[in-house]
Design a protein around this motif. Structure first.
Motif, PDB file in Angstrom:
ATOM      1  N   ASN A   1       0.999  -1.263  -0.043  1.00  0.00           N
ATOM      2  CA  ASN A   1       0.396  -0.194   0.437  1.00  0.00           C
ATOM      3  C   ASN A   1       1.214   1.097   0.049  1.00  0.00           C
ATOM      4  O   ASN A   1       0.453   2.475  -0.712  1.00  0.00           O
ATOM      5  CB  ASN A   1      -1.205  -0.032   1.168  1.00  0.00           C
ATOM      6  CG  ASN A   1      -1.791   0.902   0.658  1.00  0.00           C
ATOM      7  OD1 ASN A   1      -2.246   0.910   0.177  1.00  0.00           O
ATOM      8  ND2 ASN A   1      -1.867   2.150   1.829  1.00  0.00           N
ATOM      9  N   SER A   2       2.406   1.254   0.686  1.00  0.00           N
ATOM     10  CA  SER A   2       2.774   2.215   0.259  1.00  0.00           C
ATOM     11  C   SER A   2       3.385   2.119  -0.638  1.00  0.00           C
ATOM     12  O   SER A   2       4.062   3.868  -1.410  1.00  0.00           O
ATOM     13  CB  SER A   2       4.297   2.441   1.274  1.00  0.00           C
ATOM     14  OG  SER A   2       5.229   1.335   1.378  1.00  0.00           O
ATOM     15  N   PHE A   3       3.551   1.442  -1.793  1.00  0.00           N
ATOM     16  CA  PHE A   3       4.526   1.462  -3.312  1.00  0.00           C
ATOM     17  C   PHE A   3       2.830   1.937  -3.922  1.00  0.00           C
ATOM     18  O   PHE A   3       3.307   2.463  -4.664  1.00  0.00           O
ATOM     19  CB  PHE A   3       3.902   0.125  -3.325  1.00  0.00           C
ATOM     20  CG  PHE A   3       5.965  -0.218  -3.936  1.00  0.00           C
ATOM     21  CD1 PHE A   3       6.469  -0.196  -2.794  1.00  0.00           C
ATOM     22  CD2 PHE A   3       6.777  -0.927  -4.781  1.00  0.00           C
ATOM     23  CE1 PHE A   3       7.710   0.030  -2.499  1.00  0.00           C
ATOM     24  CE2 PHE A   3       7.639  -1.442  -3.877  1.00  0.00           C
ATOM     25  CZ  PHE A   3       8.515  -0.581  -3.170  1.00  0.00           C
ATOM     26  N   ASP A   4       1.448   2.082  -3.723  1.00  0.00           N
ATOM     27  CA  ASP A   4       0.736   2.209  -4.233  1.00  0.00           C
ATOM     28  C   ASP A   4       0.276   3.915  -4.078  1.00  0.00           C
ATOM     29  O   ASP A   4      -0.371   4.546  -4.727  1.00  0.00           O
ATOM     30  CB  ASP A   4      -1.174   1.517  -4.134  1.00  0.00           C
ATOM     31  CG  ASP A   4      -1.732   1.358  -4.104  1.00  0.00           C
ATOM     32  OD1 ASP A   4      -2.392   1.644  -5.736  1.00  0.00           O
ATOM     33  OD2 ASP A   4      -3.146   2.219  -3.750  1.00  0.00           O
TER      34      ASP A   4
ATOM     35  N   LEU B   1     -14.337   3.440   2.600  1.00  0.00           N
ATOM     36  CA  LEU B   1     -14.370   2.631   1.903  1.00  0.00           C
ATOM     37  C   LEU B   1     -13.208   1.708   0.872  1.00  0.00           C
ATOM     38  O   LEU B   1     -13.258   1.239  -0.029  1.00  0.00           O
ATOM     39  CB  LEU B   1     -15.639   2.080   0.684  1.00  0.00           C
ATOM     40  CG  LEU B   1     -16.948   2.240   0.980  1.00  0.00           C
ATOM     41  CD1 LEU B   1     -18.300   2.997   0.132  1.00  0.00           C
ATOM     42  CD2 LEU B   1     -17.713   1.389   1.684  1.00  0.00           C
ATOM     43  N   SER B   2     -12.672   2.437   1.258  1.00  0.00           N
ATOM     44  CA  SER B   2     -10.761   2.200  -0.006  1.00  0.00           C
ATOM     45  C   SER B   2     -10.270   1.595   1.138  1.00  0.00           C
ATOM     46  O   SER B   2     -10.681   0.292   1.625  1.00  0.00           O
ATOM     47  CB  SER B   2     -10.010   3.881   0.297  1.00  0.00           C
ATOM     48  OG  SER B   2     -10.706   4.264  -0.721  1.00  0.00           O
ATOM     49  N   PHE B   3      -8.823   1.715   1.401  1.00  0.00           N
ATOM     50  CA  PHE B   3      -7.947   0.552   1.567  1.00  0.00           C
ATOM     51  C   PHE B   3      -7.922   0.644   3.432  1.00  0.00           C
ATOM     52  O   PHE B   3      -7.982  -0.535   4.088  1.00  0.00           O
ATOM     53  CB  PHE B   3      -6.685   0.923   1.267  1.00  0.00           C
ATOM     54  CG  PHE B   3      -5.999  -0.091   2.159  1.00  0.00           C
ATOM     55  CD1 PHE B   3      -5.843  -1.236   1.323  1.00  0.00           C
ATOM     56  CD2 PHE B   3      -4.985   0.163   2.980  1.00  0.00           C
ATOM     57  CE1 PHE B   3      -5.041  -2.502   1.809  1.00  0.00           C
ATOM     58  CE2 PHE B   3      -3.818  -0.977   3.147  1.00  0.00           C
ATOM     59  CZ  PHE B   3      -3.823  -1.724   2.482  1.00  0.00           C
ATOM     60  N   ASN B   4      -8.294   1.191   4.301  1.00  0.00           N
ATOM     61  CA  ASN B   4      -7.348   1.685   5.536  1.00  0.00           C
ATOM     62  C   ASN B   4      -8.581   0.471   6.442  1.00  0.00           C
ATOM     63  O   ASN B   4      -8.345  -0.360   7.766  1.00  0.00           O
ATOM     64  CB  ASN B   4      -7.460   2.869   6.360  1.00  0.00           C
ATOM     65  CG  ASN B   4      -6.024   3.302   5.294  1.00  0.00           C
ATOM     66  OD1 ASN B   4      -5.012   2.849   4.933  1.00  0.00           O
ATOM     67  ND2 ASN B   4      -5.452   4.517   5.336  1.00  0.00           N
ATOM     68  N   THR B   5      -9.802   0.750   6.046  1.00  0.00           N
ATOM     69  CA  THR B   5     -10.436   0.264   7.032  1.00  0.00           C
ATOM     70  C   THR B   5     -10.907  -0.536   6.877  1.00  0.00           C
ATOM     71  O   THR B   5     -10.763  -1.951   7.923  1.00  0.00           O
ATOM     72  CB  THR B   5     -11.760   1.646   7.179  1.00  0.00           C
ATOM     73  OG1 THR B   5     -12.135   2.577   7.209  1.00  0.00           O
ATOM     74  CG2 THR B   5     -13.135   0.447   8.011  1.00  0.00           C
TER      75      THR B   5
END
Length: 303
Positions: free
Chosen positions: A79-82, A247-251
């Motif tokens: 995700n850091s790359f994303d 609705l994205s990544f973290n939750t």
């Protein structure tokens, strides 16, 4: 040339999530600076993140918590790359329809690997084959959740930063560019536009009132929207940005990690199908209502 600041690589204060601001964006910024020095493109970073995320997903197949934690760390690295690919694109101006499609496809690959690993693990532990049906339904709705969150976020940025500061596109415009390209001379760009058309059409189907609103904006103002309209729409749209972030990544990943820590990763499917789908439905209904409201105001010539 002076070094770009971290702030210059962010989308906007309205749309950034706090966890991204304090964790992923600073890390992604450093990856982006390194990639810029090495001449690495945003799409190359996206592809690297796709493989890292897929490897992370496979590690969730094993019931060993230590192995799962390694997978969690790899997923965070992916995700850091994303984050870095988008930040690098904003730093360098290297944006493209192929990059937009790749970014969404990358996330699909991550979660496809995660879903497959969870299903295989569930069966290995004696569970029913019906878990695959649950996973398929979850994957379908996951794609809608992520796609519409991205769509509404970029529409908000369109009002905040104008066309140049947003990645809000319409399928008809993409189609025109696609038709003007040659498979022989523009193979990569044409392929990117082909996939991006389908991605954008899927977004548009779930937002019919928004499409009427956009058509009205073009008819009345072209790209020169009145300041009052921009400010009022931004104020109405901003409260929905927290839902686009959820609705994205973290939750969703926090929910996934909790399910892995308690040894019941299949519960993540339940979370996506219930909590996140409820948020998706609310977000679509609310955004459609906002678009109808502003369409009516434009027709009454209040701007």
């Amino acid at each position: 040339m002076s070094k770009p600041t971290l702030e210059s690589t962010l989308k906007s204060a309205d749309t950034e999530e706090w966890l991204d601001l304090v964790f992923y964006r600073p890390i992604g910024y450093r990856w982006a600076l390194l990639a810029q020095r090495l001449g690495i493109t945003p799409n190359s970073i996206t592809i690297a993140s796709m493989f890292i995320g897929a490897a992370a997903g496979w590690l969730f197949y094993f019931p060993d918590l230590k192995t799962n934690i390694i997978g969690m760390l790899l997923l965070m690295l992916a995700n850091s790359f994303d984050s870095a690919d988008g930040q690098l694109a904003r730093m360098t101006g290297l944006k493209s329809p192929l990059g937009r499609w790749l970014d969404g496809f990358c996330g699909d690959v991550w979660f496809a690997a995660i879903y497959i690993a969870i299903c295989l693990r569930f069966q290995q532990e004696g569970g029913t084959i019906l878990i695959w049906a649950l996973a398929a339904g979850t994957g379908y709705f996951h794609s809608k959740q992520a796609s519409m969150a991205d769509y509404y976020r970029n529409f908000h940025l369109f009002f905040l930063k104008n066309k140049n500061g947003s990645e809000f596109d319409q399928s008809a415009d993409i189609q025109k560019k696609y038709d003007a390209m040659s498979w022989r001379d523009d193979f990569v760009d044409k392929l990117g536009h082909y996939f991006y058309i389908g991605y954008t059409r899927g977004q548009e189907k779930l937002a019919p009132s928004m499409q009427k609103f956009v058509a009205l904006l073009k008819e009345k103002y072209n790209d020169e929207l009145p300041v009052k309209l921009r400010e009022e729409f931004r104020g109405a749209s901003k409260p929905l940005m927290k839902y686009t972030n959820i609705l994205s990544f973290n939750t969703r990943v926090i929910a996934l990690f909790i399910s892995l820590f308690i040894g019941k990763p299949w519960l993540y499917f339940v979370f996506e199908l219930t909590v996140l789908n409820a948020l998706l439905v609310y977000m679509v209904i609310r955004h459609e209502s906002i678009c109808k409201h502003f369409s009516a105001k434009i027709l009454r010539e209040e701007f």
